[in-house]
Design a protein around this motif. Structure first.
Motif, short mmCIF file in Angstrom:
data_model
loop_
_atom_site.label_atom_id
_atom_site.label_comp_id
_atom_site.label_asym_id
_atom_site.label_seq_id
_atom_site.Cartn_x
_atom_site.Cartn_y
_atom_site.Cartn_z
N SER A 13 -3.34 5.01 4.42
CA SER A 13 -3.56 4.02 5.47
C SER A 13 -4.34 2.81 4.93
CB SER A 13 -4.29 4.64 6.66
OG SER A 13 -5.56 5.10 6.26
N LEU A 14 -5.29 3.05 4.04
CA LEU A 14 -6.02 1.94 3.43
C LEU A 14 -5.10 1.10 2.56
CD1 LEU A 14 -8.86 0.71 3.20
CD2 LEU A 14 -9.18 2.13 1.17
N ALA A 15 -4.20 1.74 1.82
CA ALA A 15 -3.24 1.00 1.00
C ALA A 15 -2.31 0.17 1.86
CB ALA A 15 -2.44 1.97 0.13
N VAL A 16 -1.90 0.68 3.00
CA VAL A 16 -1.03 -0.07 3.91
C VAL A 16 -1.77 -1.27 4.48
CG1 VAL A 16 0.15 0.07 6.14
CG2 VAL A 16 0.47 1.87 4.46
N ILE A 17 -3.05 -1.10 4.80
CA ILE A 17 -3.83 -2.23 5.32
C ILE A 17 -3.95 -3.33 4.28
CG2 ILE A 17 -6.17 -2.91 6.01
CD1 ILE A 17 -6.38 -0.18 7.42
N PHE A 18 -4.24 -2.96 3.02
CA PHE A 18 -4.31 -3.96 1.96
C PHE A 18 -2.96 -4.63 1.72
CE2 PHE A 18 -8.24 -1.76 0.36
CZ PHE A 18 -9.07 -2.82 0.63
N LEU A 19 -1.89 -3.88 1.83
CA LEU A 19 -0.56 -4.46 1.66
C LEU A 19 -0.26 -5.47 2.75
CD1 LEU A 19 2.14 -4.46 0.09
CD2 LEU A 19 2.90 -2.67 1.67
N VAL A 20 -0.62 -5.16 3.98
CA VAL A 20 -0.39 -6.08 5.10
C VAL A 20 -1.22 -7.35 4.91
CG1 VAL A 20 -0.79 -6.38 7.58
CG2 VAL A 20 0.30 -4.31 6.73
N ILE A 21 -2.47 -7.20 4.49
CA ILE A 21 -3.31 -8.37 4.25
C ILE A 21 -2.73 -9.23 3.12
CG2 ILE A 21 -5.58 -9.10 3.41
CD1 ILE A 21 -6.73 -6.72 4.96
N PHE A 22 -2.22 -8.60 2.07
CA PHE A 22 -1.61 -9.35 0.97
C PHE A 22 -0.36 -10.08 1.43
CE2 PHE A 22 1.57 -9.50 -2.42
CZ PHE A 22 0.90 -10.32 -3.32
#
Length: 61
Positions: A13-22
């Protein structure tokens, strides 16, 4: 074993959040100009004349 499942869920979930922000940053053009900030420090600043500089010594004159 249960903590392993919790850690996997948290990390994904943290990786998905960073991907969305990127992706949001890339769409807004945040990463378009990556050359000029690195080269900007190499250029000298413009020389200011006495009229442009407001120092206490210049204010007395």
């Amino acid at each position: 074993m249960e903590i392993l499942y919790l850690m996997i869920i948290c990390s994904v979930s943290l990786a998905v959040i960073f991907l969305v922000i990127f992706i949001i940053g890339a769409r807004k053009g945040q990463f378009e100009d990556d050359e000029s900030p690195a080269v900007r420090i190499l250029f000298d600043d413009e020389v200011k004349t006495g009229k442009e500089t407001k120092t206490p010594e210049n204010k007395k004159e």
